[in-house]
Design an enzyme around this catalytic site. Sequence first.
Site, PDB file in Angstrom:
ATOM      1  N   LYS A 184      33.772  64.342  53.254  1.00 60.68           N
ATOM      2  CA  LYS A 184      34.995  63.598  52.963  1.00 60.68           C
ATOM      3  C   LYS A 184      35.872  63.426  54.223  1.00 60.68           C
ATOM      4  O   LYS A 184      35.554  63.953  55.282  1.00 60.68           O
ATOM      5  CB  LYS A 184      35.777  64.305  51.844  1.00 60.68           C
ATOM      6  CG  LYS A 184      35.037  64.277  50.500  1.00 60.68           C
ATOM      7  CD  LYS A 184      34.782  62.858  50.036  1.00 60.68           C
ATOM      8  CE  LYS A 184      34.300  62.771  48.591  1.00 60.68           C
ATOM      9  NZ  LYS A 184      32.956  63.313  48.363  1.00 60.68           N
TER      10      LYS A 184
HETATM   11  C1  PLP Z   1      35.031  59.577  43.464  1.00 57.95           C
HETATM   12  C2  PLP Z   1      34.749  61.050  43.506  1.00 57.95           C
HETATM   13  N1  PLP Z   1      35.390  61.854  42.654  1.00 57.95           N
HETATM   14  C3  PLP Z   1      35.184  63.182  42.662  1.00 57.95           C
HETATM   15  C4  PLP Z   1      34.308  63.763  43.523  1.00 57.95           C
HETATM   16  C5  PLP Z   1      34.079  65.233  43.455  1.00 57.95           C
HETATM   17  O1  PLP Z   1      34.527  65.875  44.597  1.00 57.95           O
HETATM   18  P1  PLP Z   1      34.192  67.436  44.830  1.00 57.95           P
HETATM   19  O2  PLP Z   1      32.823  67.499  45.393  1.00 57.95           O
HETATM   20  O3  PLP Z   1      35.239  67.907  45.784  1.00 57.95           O
HETATM   21  O4  PLP Z   1      34.307  68.100  43.497  1.00 57.95           O
HETATM   22  C6  PLP Z   1      33.597  62.969  44.437  1.00 57.95           C
HETATM   23  C7  PLP Z   1      32.651  63.584  45.361  1.00 57.95           C
HETATM   24  O5  PLP Z   1      31.865  62.967  46.035  1.00 57.95           O
HETATM   25  C8  PLP Z   1      33.818  61.575  44.425  1.00 57.95           C
HETATM   26  O6  PLP Z   1      33.167  60.752  45.265  1.00 57.95           O
END
Ligand code: PLP
Length: 395
Positions: free
Chosen positions: A193
């Site tokens: 990210k």
């Molecule tokens: C649009 C979106 N929402 C939520 C997430 C979840 O993030 P995390 O891995 O920090 O839980 C991601 C992860 O790629 C994502 O792309």
Amino acid sequence: MKIPFHLPRIEEEEIAEVVATLRSGWLTTGAKTKQFEAEFALYVGAKHAVALNSATAALHLALEAIGLQKGDVVLVPTMTFAATAEVVRYFDATPILVDCRESDFNIDLNDACRKADEIVSAGGHLKAIIPVHFGGQAVDMLGVLALAKAYNLKVIEDAAHCCPAFYRENQTMPWKSVGSESDVACYSFYANKCITTGEGGMACTNDDNLADRMRIMALHGISKDAWKRFTAEGSWYYEIVAPGYKYNLTDIASSIGLHQLRKANYFRDLRDRVAKTYARLLAETDLVRPLYINADRVHAWHLYVIRLKLDSLRIDRAVVIEELKAAGVGASVHWIPLHMHPYYRQTYGYQSEDLPIAARVSRENISLPIFPGMKDEEIAYVVDHLLALLEKHRR
Ligand SMILES: Cc1ncc(COP(=O)(O)O)c(C=O)c1O
């Protein structure tokens, strides 16, 4: 040349801070996390920032805090990652999937409105909407807020791709940060990210009650967190007020996050440069098209997505990705829409054509490598190989 899809940028200050934390005797949630929360809240302009171990945890806690109940309904874009809808299922509530716009893959608010009408007319209890800022380009928040007002919905932003991202209504209006107008905004610090802590997330809100509830539920439903309990600031006494979760962020992770956050604008500028270079080089071909970039957005550029013009090609997307891989280029797909996955097809009976735009564009979309510090030669290498292979397979 080998060009990964993403390369996190970790520098000496992150490493030194982690080492200092490891030597400090306090590894889990503590002073570093408090500091990370305070700096993050200031950075995005939110009253509260709750550090968590993922954006998924943030989305889950946000829905818990707004009081989502079994049988409730939540509008979720189909063009998103698994996490955005699965958290709705944790409550035995129903995610109703909404189509995307062809131009930028963000949520189609006309479809959202139609679905909201249908749900309410059928007597459903529509509780919330979770807009996702696709790739780091903010959705039409004015439209989302109008819809939320009309149907009395809570707005939980999936801002996993945004750090930072801004929007304005038009050129005469001030810029607003993603997260400044919704109930809760959920950020991700996953390894690929905009800023990273390896794994991590943040839930931001201006609402004191939502912040309190998320803090409590992030740590076992205990009314005071461990740091306060175990240091001189707190006391030994605590109460369990609900069966909570274990979603807190460690000080080791926050040590990385603190320094990543301070470089978030710089990283964005570096990605912006990569995106502009791609746009210039790719303008040479008629075999791909870029996503629409709204002038009233500061794009976080978490993703750089293009669409293949499949009508002009003798190959499909899988072959393009394979050939890029053979040339050492890591490409990816964001995403296969949720309604086309077995779980959602089998549980809710979705057919691909039920959400026709997402179904169509999801055969064409490819995400090219983008990360801070990607060199001009690397960008040129990706584009040269992509254009050569597309020309080779021109219809
Ligand atoms: C649009 C979106 N929402 C939520 C997430 C979840 O993030 P995390 O891995 O920090 O839980 C991601 C992860 O790629 C994502 O792309």
